[in-house]
Design a protein around this motif. Structure first.
Motif, PDB file in Angstrom:
ATOM      1  N   SER A 242      16.208   6.614 -29.366  1.00  0.00           N
ATOM      2  CA  SER A 242      16.318   7.707 -29.288  1.00  0.00           C
ATOM      3  C   SER A 242      15.228   8.314 -29.080  1.00  0.00           C
ATOM      4  CB  SER A 242      18.104   8.416 -30.108  1.00  0.00           C
ATOM      5  OG  SER A 242      17.954  10.120 -29.679  1.00  0.00           O
ATOM      6  N   LYS A 243      15.585   8.630 -28.094  1.00  0.00           N
ATOM      7  CA  LYS A 243      14.019   9.258 -27.935  1.00  0.00           C
ATOM      8  C   LYS A 243      13.784  10.697 -26.822  1.00  0.00           C
ATOM      9  CE  LYS A 243      11.410   6.867 -24.998  1.00  0.00           C
ATOM     10  NZ  LYS A 243       9.228   5.488 -25.151  1.00  0.00           N
ATOM     11  N   PRO A 244      13.367  11.916 -27.018  1.00  0.00           N
ATOM     12  CA  PRO A 244      13.504  12.388 -25.391  1.00  0.00           C
ATOM     13  C   PRO A 244      13.120  11.985 -24.334  1.00  0.00           C
ATOM     14  CG  PRO A 244      12.431  13.810 -27.402  1.00  0.00           C
ATOM     15  CD  PRO A 244      12.520  11.954 -27.474  1.00  0.00           C
ATOM     16  N   LEU A 245      13.829  12.334 -22.920  1.00  0.00           N
ATOM     17  CA  LEU A 245      12.709  11.725 -21.801  1.00  0.00           C
ATOM     18  C   LEU A 245      11.281  12.611 -21.946  1.00  0.00           C
ATOM     19  CD1 LEU A 245      16.122  12.058 -19.000  1.00  0.00           C
ATOM     20  CD2 LEU A 245      14.514   9.875 -20.198  1.00  0.00           C
ATOM     21  N   ASP A 246      10.707  11.569 -21.870  1.00  0.00           N
ATOM     22  CA  ASP A 246       9.080  12.814 -20.938  1.00  0.00           C
ATOM     23  C   ASP A 246       9.175  12.427 -19.478  1.00  0.00           C
ATOM     24  OD1 ASP A 246       7.710   9.836 -21.352  1.00  0.00           O
ATOM     25  OD2 ASP A 246       8.142  10.218 -23.602  1.00  0.00           O
ATOM     26  N   ARG A 247       7.266  12.521 -19.244  1.00  0.00           N
ATOM     27  CA  ARG A 247       7.085  12.372 -17.957  1.00  0.00           C
ATOM     28  C   ARG A 247       6.562  10.923 -17.592  1.00  0.00           C
ATOM     29  NH1 ARG A 247       2.996  17.353 -16.787  1.00  0.00           N
ATOM     30  NH2 ARG A 247       4.665  19.022 -16.692  1.00  0.00           N
ATOM     31  N   SER A 248       6.315  10.137 -19.053  1.00  0.00           N
ATOM     32  CA  SER A 248       5.843   8.505 -18.915  1.00  0.00           C
ATOM     33  C   SER A 248       7.479   7.829 -18.842  1.00  0.00           C
ATOM     34  CB  SER A 248       5.864   8.223 -20.528  1.00  0.00           C
ATOM     35  OG  SER A 248       6.456   8.567 -21.067  1.00  0.00           O
ATOM     36  N   ASP A 249       8.260   8.779 -18.387  1.00  0.00           N
ATOM     37  CA  ASP A 249       9.429   7.477 -18.575  1.00  0.00           C
ATOM     38  C   ASP A 249       9.175   7.329 -16.590  1.00  0.00           C
ATOM     39  OD1 ASP A 249      11.080   6.944 -20.510  1.00  0.00           O
ATOM     40  OD2 ASP A 249      11.087   9.114 -20.876  1.00  0.00           O
ATOM     41  N   ASP A 250      10.033   6.559 -16.294  1.00  0.00           N
ATOM     42  CA  ASP A 250      10.819   6.150 -14.511  1.00  0.00           C
ATOM     43  C   ASP A 250      11.262   7.214 -14.192  1.00  0.00           C
ATOM     44  OD1 ASP A 250      10.760   4.888 -12.230  1.00  0.00           O
ATOM     45  OD2 ASP A 250      12.455   3.595 -12.971  1.00  0.00           O
ATOM     46  N   PRO A 251       9.741   7.446 -13.206  1.00  0.00           N
ATOM     47  CA  PRO A 251       9.967   9.397 -12.457  1.00  0.00           C
ATOM     48  C   PRO A 251      11.618   8.617 -10.952  1.00  0.00           C
ATOM     49  CG  PRO A 251       7.463   8.021 -11.794  1.00  0.00           C
ATOM     50  CD  PRO A 251       8.449   7.205 -12.528  1.00  0.00           C
ATOM     51  N   GLU A 252      11.792   6.999 -10.936  1.00  0.00           N
ATOM     52  CA  GLU A 252      13.814   7.600 -10.359  1.00  0.00           C
ATOM     53  C   GLU A 252      14.697   8.067 -11.423  1.00  0.00           C
ATOM     54  OE1 GLU A 252      14.499   3.890  -8.594  1.00  0.00           O
ATOM     55  OE2 GLU A 252      13.131   4.297  -6.799  1.00  0.00           O
ATOM     56  N   LEU A 253      14.340   7.207 -12.692  1.00  0.00           N
ATOM     57  CA  LEU A 253      15.304   7.420 -14.083  1.00  0.00           C
ATOM     58  C   LEU A 253      15.446   9.570 -14.170  1.00  0.00           C
ATOM     59  CD1 LEU A 253      17.404   6.753 -16.024  1.00  0.00           C
ATOM     60  CD2 LEU A 253      15.655   6.258 -17.893  1.00  0.00           C
ATOM     61  N   LEU A 254      13.625  10.120 -14.431  1.00  0.00           N
ATOM     62  CA  LEU A 254      13.875  11.098 -14.150  1.00  0.00           C
ATOM     63  C   LEU A 254      14.827  12.389 -13.110  1.00  0.00           C
ATOM     64  CD1 LEU A 254       9.901  11.172 -15.744  1.00  0.00           C
ATOM     65  CD2 LEU A 254      11.899  11.946 -16.751  1.00  0.00           C
ATOM     66  N   HIS A 255      14.244  11.388 -12.267  1.00  0.00           N
ATOM     67  CA  HIS A 255      14.773  12.364 -10.924  1.00  0.00           C
ATOM     68  C   HIS A 255      16.268  12.362 -10.839  1.00  0.00           C
ATOM     69  CE1 HIS A 255      15.588  14.076  -6.835  1.00  0.00           C
ATOM     70  NE2 HIS A 255      16.138  12.732  -7.050  1.00  0.00           N
ATOM     71  N   GLU A 256      16.884  11.483 -11.275  1.00  0.00           N
ATOM     72  CA  GLU A 256      18.764  10.835 -11.433  1.00  0.00           C
ATOM     73  C   GLU A 256      19.191  11.280 -12.200  1.00  0.00           C
ATOM     74  OE1 GLU A 256      21.282   7.320 -11.766  1.00  0.00           O
ATOM     75  OE2 GLU A 256      19.648   6.850 -12.048  1.00  0.00           O
ATOM     76  N   VAL A 257      18.601  12.202 -13.256  1.00  0.00           N
ATOM     77  CA  VAL A 257      18.878  12.343 -14.964  1.00  0.00           C
ATOM     78  C   VAL A 257      18.373  14.074 -14.637  1.00  0.00           C
ATOM     79  CG1 VAL A 257      18.123  13.389 -17.347  1.00  0.00           C
ATOM     80  CG2 VAL A 257      18.531  10.958 -16.576  1.00  0.00           C
ATOM     81  N   ASN A 258      17.767  14.823 -13.933  1.00  0.00           N
ATOM     82  CA  ASN A 258      17.715  15.939 -13.229  1.00  0.00           C
ATOM     83  C   ASN A 258      18.798  16.630 -12.392  1.00  0.00           C
ATOM     84  OD1 ASN A 258      15.697  16.321 -15.485  1.00  0.00           O
ATOM     85  ND2 ASN A 258      14.019  16.423 -13.498  1.00  0.00           N
ATOM     86  N   GLU A 259      19.295  15.443 -11.570  1.00  0.00           N
ATOM     87  CA  GLU A 259      20.382  15.657 -10.670  1.00  0.00           C
ATOM     88  C   GLU A 259      21.669  15.294 -11.419  1.00  0.00           C
ATOM     89  OE1 GLU A 259      19.791  13.430  -7.495  1.00  0.00           O
ATOM     90  OE2 GLU A 259      18.813  14.464  -6.377  1.00  0.00           O
ATOM     91  N   ALA A 260      21.674  14.730 -12.516  1.00  0.00           N
ATOM     92  CA  ALA A 260      22.807  14.570 -12.654  1.00  0.00           C
ATOM     93  C   ALA A 260      23.274  15.729 -13.788  1.00  0.00           C
ATOM     94  CB  ALA A 260      23.040  12.919 -13.479  1.00  0.00           C
ATOM     95  N   ARG A 261      22.432  16.403 -14.757  1.00  0.00           N
ATOM     96  CA  ARG A 261      23.073  17.238 -15.696  1.00  0.00           C
ATOM     97  C   ARG A 261      23.025  18.460 -14.933  1.00  0.00           C
ATOM     98  NH1 ARG A 261      20.504  21.450 -19.055  1.00  0.00           N
ATOM     99  NH2 ARG A 261      21.429  20.553 -21.690  1.00  0.00           N
TER     100      ARG A 261
END
Length: 762
Positions: A242-261
């Protein structure tokens, strides 16, 4: 007490044993062994009611209910090894028939701890033949987890169990299981929940990876990425990262998570006014800055108000996503004291419990499952059954652990208990401390202007029981010899008490015993249980459909009964009218009413006698003797000489009803089933052609990935052996599910053929 638990004939927990070295050790060693034994004693201590969760697992067939339950038990420390449905070693599927077929047949209760909470969980069947098990579980539960196959979304039986949960106002959490399947589709599943269940899905997680690459989820409340890195096929999923999302993660996943939240925050604000006010006053500049704790509180309020359903993802078989589901159960589903049961308040701190299930044990006799709503339950105490108006002594009190149980000294409100010694209690009975406590509760209800209208009338403080569906199939059952008839009757009596949807009657003409059930599989399982558990090799007759009858048009009749019994003369005259009623009308299939003037003249006793006479006539139609449905009766006149007994009034009404029903003409109603077939497009034409021969009506054909989903209605009489036929014509590449839709009038030709067929049998 600790020592007696250790040396009980069955181990307290699956996989736990007492070794020879421990048996010969000192008492100090006993204590050490118990405290080291995971959570054994902790699980049976009565917890604060706010820390209790009574939940059920419900779903369509093969969505993964039992596998999900098995993972919950393992991660909570209740079991030491992961069970598998295919291997037949799961905790909750303990019947021989369940393990052989890989399906759940009867609901099973288990109690375990998760962090600071105690969870009483009931795993329910997904097959339509055993829908009563779901009904009686949801009647006593405070919350439910609806499990979905993420590649199929909402399926036929999902609709049925969801409607049952809505009927009992049970808050739900959705778990999209099987996210590791290549065809798993999050958006498709969410849309099917929204459109088919008419629910508001509140997505709390986004999957990481898809198909075989599914590795975890992102929690939208905390922005934590939970990853299960399986190093081998034996990895049990106990440890995850378990770790916080950061910029090193997949950009598509980051975008999907931001929209979903963002969508989550907006959706919750629309559903919860308190959260909306918080956003507008404290976070108007940046909604995303709202804390996860405030968002979680709002999601909980939305869930308890049944305005939305939290949705989580995972793959139980691959050991991914189950721990967050357990967290969601404790975070979002209600505690027992957060559910409002109107009648329970009249009992205050006195015992009030509902019997919702009965099992038979060869050594201990009937075991009765009770949901305790108020007060405390203790062994070796007398309790009063309001429905039976009887007092019984409860000898032992147990906490249910599937097919193994732990004896305890007491259990408080909010819990589910298993009792020994209640020999008269059946499903749906209300259990209280004493007759006096029931009377006191009735007085409180009466004084408050509640349901109780007459002093001493206890019906107002009886908990509503379990609604039992009518059987749709029946067949004859015969013992191998007449010497076994008494044993067969005893076995059927025990099975009926366990399963109220199983009905047994004796044909008055032939004297044969008739077995009535919910489907082919239901009757097949009953037949097998009689052979295995009671050692009787019975013979079943051919399965027959349980038709209904109704009337063609309205008719009136009058009758007079004049009879002398001993020195007492009974004279009664009755006039009534019958008429057809809408088959889909709410409130039951048949009804009886009095004219306004007559209703005010008759005493309660005579009214009851009249209703008994009418209801008795409803049991046997004029055409073939099937029960009546869709008939309304209006009582227009009842006159009698002084001293006429209520029994004579009932007899006269029954005779008058028979006249009216014959004058009204009869029609046969047949059960019509909702059919859902999932088949490849290349086999669709073959399935449609077969349905046309079965008098089927196609309602819709939908696409689901590469398959077609055929929705149709088909008469039950045409569905005998359909599973074998479908397997043959599709080479095993199709699946189907059935549920009772309604009863419809047969057309004249089909009714004529049925009458001729029955006449030939007679």
């Amino acid at each position: 007490r600790v020592v007696s638990m250790l040396f009980s004939p069955q181990p307290m927990f699956r996989g736990s044993t007492v070794s020879d070295s421990v048996r010969s050790s000192s008492l100090l060693c006993f204590t050490f062994t118990v405290t080291d034994d995971v959570k054994s004693l902790k699980a049976v201590v009565s917890r604060d009611i706010s820390k209790i969760r009574n939940i059920g697992i419900m779903a369509h067939i093969d969505a993964g209910k039992t596998t999900t339950t098995e993972r919950m038990l393992y991660y909570s420390g209740y079991t030491r090894a992961l069970g598998d449905v295919d291997d037949g070693d799961t905790v909750t599927d303990f019947m021989a028939q369940e393990r052989e077929r890989g399906i759940t047949i009867q609901s099973a209760a288990v109690t375990f701890d998760w962090k600071t909470h105690r969870i009483n969980l009931i795993d329910t069947p997904g097959h339509v033949d055993f829908t009563l098990e779901v009904e009686r579980a949801l009647r006593v539960l405070d919350g439910a987890v609806a499990v979905f196959d993420a590649s199929a979304g909402v399926e036929a039986q999902t609709l049925t169990v969801w409607r049952q949960a809505e009927k009992h106002h049970v808050p739900c959490v959705c778990f999209l299981n099987k996210m590791d399947k290549p065809a798993a589709n999050l958006s498709f599943s969410i849309e099917s929940i929204k459109h088919k269940l008419k629910a508001n899905p509140v997505l709390l997680q986004v999957p990481v990876g898809s198909g075989r690459n599914f590795s975890g989820v992102v929690d939208l409340l905390t922005n934590q990425k939970l990853t299960w890195k399986q190093t081998s096929t034996r990895d049990d999923g106990q440890v995850f990262e378990s770790k916080p999302l950061d910029r090193s993660d997949d950009p598509e996943l980051l975008h999907e998570v931001n929209e979903a939240r963002t969508a989550l925050i907006e959706q919750v604000a629309d559903l919860d006014d308190e959260f909306a006010d918080l956003l507008l006053t404290d976070f108007s500049d940046n909604f995303d800055a709202v804390s996860s704790s405030k968002l979680q509180e709002a999601v909980r309020r939305v869930t308890l108000a049944r305005k939305g359903v939290p949705v989580l993802c995972g793959s139980s078989l691959r050991n991914k996503g189950v721990q967050p589901l357990l967290d969601a159960i404790t975070a979002y589903l209600p505690a027992p004291d957060e559910r409002h049961h109107d009648l329970v308040r009249w009992y205050k701190d006195d015992l009030c419990a509902l019997a919702f299930k009965v099992l038979h044990d060869k050594q201990r006799g009937p075991l009765v499952f009770l949901r305790i709503y108020s007060g405390t339950l203790k062994p070796q105490s007398a309790v009063h059954n309001i429905n039976r108006n009887s007092t019984e002594r409860m000898s032992r009190l147990l906490v249910p652990f599937a097919d193994q149980h732990v004896e305890i000294p007491s259990l408080t409100a909010g819990n589910i208990a298993l009792t020994v010694g209640l020999k008269q209690t059946v499903t749906g009975d209300t259990i209280v401390a004493s007759k006096a406590s029931a009377a006191a509760a009735a007085r409180r209800a009466h004084n408050a202007g509640g349901a109780g209208k007459r002093p001493g009338e206890h019906a107002s403080v009886v908990l509503s029981g379990v609604e039992v569906p009518d059987p749709v199939f029946f067949c004859t059952i015969e013992p191998p010899t007449m010497a076994k008839q008494a044993d067969l009757e005893n076995a059927l009596g025990c099975l009926q008490r366990e399963d109220p949807s199983l009905k047994v009657r004796v044909d008055p003409d032939s004297g044969q015993t008739i077995l009535c059930g919910m489907g082919e599989l239901h009757i097949e399982i009953v037949h097998d249980r009689i052979r295995r558990e009671y050692g009787i090799e019975t013979q079943l007759g051919p399965l027959q459909v349980a038709y209904r009858e109704s009337v063609l048009h309205g008719a009136s009749a009058a009758d007079t009964l004049d009879r002398t019994v001993g020195e007492r003369r009974h004279v009664v005259s009755v006039e009534l009218a019958v008429a057809p009623r809408d088959l889909a009308a709410p409130g039951g299939s048949c009804e009886v009413a009095f004219t306004e003037e007559l209703g005010g003249q008759l005493s309660t006793e005579i009214k009851a006698a009249v209703e008994n006479g009418v209801n008795g006539a409803y049991l046997q139609g004029p055409l073939l003797g099937y029960p009546l449905q869709g008939v309304a009766t209006l009582i227009q006149r009842v006159t009698m000489e002084p001293g006429t007994s209520p029994a004579m009034v009932s007899a006269c009404v029954s005779r008058c009803m028979l006249k009216a029903l014959r004058l009204a003409g009869g029609r046969v109603l047949e059960p019509v089933m909702s059919l859902e077939v999932t088949v490849g497009e290349e086999r669709l034409g073959t399935v449609l052609g077969d349905l046309a021969q079965r008098r089927g009506t196609v309602r819709d054909i939908q696409s689901r990935h590469d398959d077609k989903v055929l929705l149709a209605t088909v008469p039950l009489a045409e569905m005998m052996g359909y599973s074998t036929i479908l397997r043959t014509i599709t080479s095993g590449n199709a699946a189907f599910s059935l549920e009772l839709d309604t009863y419809e009038a047969m057309n004249q030709q089909d009714q004529s053929n049925l009458l001729k067929r029955v006449a030939g049998l007679l």
